[in-house]
Design an enzyme around this catalytic site. Structure first.
Site, PDB file in Angstrom:
ATOM      1  N   CYS A 103       2.930  14.046  31.054  1.00  0.00           N
ATOM      2  CA  CYS A 103       3.277  14.898  29.904  1.00  0.00           C
ATOM      3  C   CYS A 103       2.913  14.131  28.630  1.00  0.00           C
ATOM      4  O   CYS A 103       3.756  13.879  27.768  1.00  0.00           O
ATOM      5  CB  CYS A 103       4.738  15.311  29.927  1.00  0.00           C
ATOM      6  SG  CYS A 103       5.921  13.958  30.098  1.00  0.00           S
TER       7      CYS A 103
ATOM      8  N   GLY B 259      12.311  19.363  39.618  1.00  0.00           N
ATOM      9  CA  GLY B 259      11.747  20.667  39.294  1.00  0.00           C
ATOM     10  C   GLY B 259      10.441  20.944  40.020  1.00  0.00           C
ATOM     11  O   GLY B 259      10.233  22.038  40.556  1.00  0.00           O
TER      12      GLY B 259
END
Length: 469
Positions: free
Chosen positions: A407, A280
């Site tokens: 994250c 991504g």
């Protein structure tokens, strides 16, 4: 998980599944829960569920995982001796689905009856069906006193492991509660519009035309009011849009803004995406720079199968241009194996290090993470992150930039990691960076664009620049 799984299939658990017996779904959910508690990821266990059952099972499983701490505490009140794993998993599954009295997916007695039916259908649980029945019916009779008995249980109150809650209390003493509250909510589906094929405003109109409401977020993003299968998105197969959280969409502009974006074909901009799968962020880098930019992006992942996912992502988006990108199955921590041969030993202008981490910032999308992690994982992953930072830093040219991100909301994987790196690398400087972003609608004020602060996952970003010798 598949792209649509991040949209949060945790609502309307029985929607579209009425033709499939609830008992069969509960049996599958309990089996999946047992596997997760045994150490398997939610993605892996859901892949084993028969396709017709999978949507309903995932919806119920996510609901169970978000209430598991409470369910386990109630089970200990009902049965102080822990039952065998398959029995415990089915009992906790039912209790978790009964947890929210105001938003039950099924009527309580229906859920209890179908749980007993699921027990009878399972050879591993059948003999304990009367025990499960007695526990659940006692719970329905004595709900209030049972809940009062666990009122001070930290794990039951927040549905996270006790060590996780205590870690957040230490790391974020002013905000730990809102982080946990956000983690227990369903994350929205967020899209990134391919800027080479349109704008977010244009795509918003295309969605409105088919009755899909969306609001703008970030520079190229849209937050959907309700999740939909990716196949329902206009132009998805043609590469107009990708599924990517708004916080993750910050990576490409943070790393590339202010750099000379490959204007000289004889000196292309050299970019490394060091832990690139599923692709991504690699795709966003290429979208950001455009098809005419003189750029060489090297996308690495240690797993060849995950590298295939990068290739698939780039192909769908029309970005698989050999003159701009190469995908390598290689270990970012061992540049001697790939940098001299595949990159000509040339220093990079920009490096994106989306490092392996606890994933503590994306629990909204992957509620299994909180139950899979152990407290010791933080230190082990922090060591990996430090090693990658130290190993990749010499590959960056003076004046170049490295964007370190995870994250995670744990300081050991973010703020503390960068402080330690700066203390040992006098040729590194910290540029303006978002730092830690909290999940949900709380967003750390003043660190991200105004229209991003409304909705994103938990993340950490630090933009480092190498000074000249």
């Amino acid at each position: 998980m598949t792209p649509s799984s991040g949209t949060g299939l945790g609502t309307g658990a029985g929607a579209g599944m009425h033709s499939i017996a609830l008992a069969s779904q509960l049996q599958q959910v309990a089996g999946a829960l047992q596997d997760i508690l045994g150490g398997r990821s939610g993605s892996a266990v859901l892949d084993d569920v028969p396709a017709p059952l999978r949507p309903g099972v995932q919806a119920l499983l996510f609901q169970v995982l978000r209430k598991l701490g409470w369910a386990q505490a109630i089970r200990r009140q009902l049965a102080p001796r822990t039952p065998r794993p398959p029995v415990d998993a089915l009992l906790c599954t039912a209790l978790a689905l009964l947890a929210d009295a105001e938003h039950l997916p099924y009527e309580p007695f229906t859920l209890v009856n179908q749980t007993i039916e699921a027990a009878k259908q399972s050879s591993a649980v059948r003999a304990q069906a009367p025990f499960i029945n007695a526990c659940l019916r006692r719970f329905l009779r004595e709900r209030a006193p049972l809940q009062q008995a666990i009122a001070n249980d930290l794990q039951a109150q927040w549905n996270h492991p006790r060590w996780w809650v205590q870690r957040l209390q230490k790391d974020h003493p002013q905000h730990w509660q809102q982080i946990l509250e956000a983690n227990n909510l369903q994350a929205p589906m967020v899209l990134r519009i391919n800027k080479q094929k349109g704008t977010s405003a244009q795509y918003q109109k295309a969605l409105a035309a088919i009755d899909i409401e969306a609001s703008l977020v970030g520079e190229s993003g849209l937050v959907l009011r309700r999740g939909v299968p990716v196949q329902a998105l206009p132009g998805f197969a043609e590469g107009m849009v990708s599924v990517q959280d708004a916080a993750a969409q910050l990576a490409a502009p943070l790393l590339l803004s202010g750099l000379e974006l490959g204007q000289d074909p004889h000196q292309p901009l050299r970019v490394l995406d060091a832990c690139a799968a599923p692709g991504g962020k690699t795709a966003h880098l290429l979208e950001w720079m455009g098809p005419e930019a003189a750029v060489q992006v090297t996308a690495l992942d240690i797993d060849p199968l995950r590298c295939a996912r990068i290739d698939d992502t780039l192909q769908r988006l029309g970005l698989q241009r050999p003159e701009q990108v190469q995908v390598l199955a290689a270990d970012a921590g061992r540049p001697q194996d790939w940098w001299p041969q595949r990159c000509g030993g040339q220093l990079f202008d920009a490096i994106l290090l989306d490092a392996p981490c606890t994933a503590s910032g994306i629990v909204r999308r992957h509620p299994d993470v909180r139950w899979l992690r152990r407290e010791t994982d933080i230190a082990q992953l922090a060591q990996t992150q430090a090693r990658l930072l130290a190993t990749l830093w010499p590959l960056l040219r003076p004046g170049g930039r490295l964007l370190y991100c995870t994250c995670s909301v744990f300081l050991a994987e973010g703020e503390q990691q960068v402080k330690a790196f700066l203390a040992h690398h006098t040729d590194a400087g910290l540029l303006p960076s978002p730092g830690h972003l909290w999940p949900g609608k709380s967003g750390k004020p003043g660190t991200v664009p105004d229209n991003l602060s409304g909705e994103h996952d938990g993340f950490f970003y630090a933009l480092l620049q190498k000074t000249a010798p």
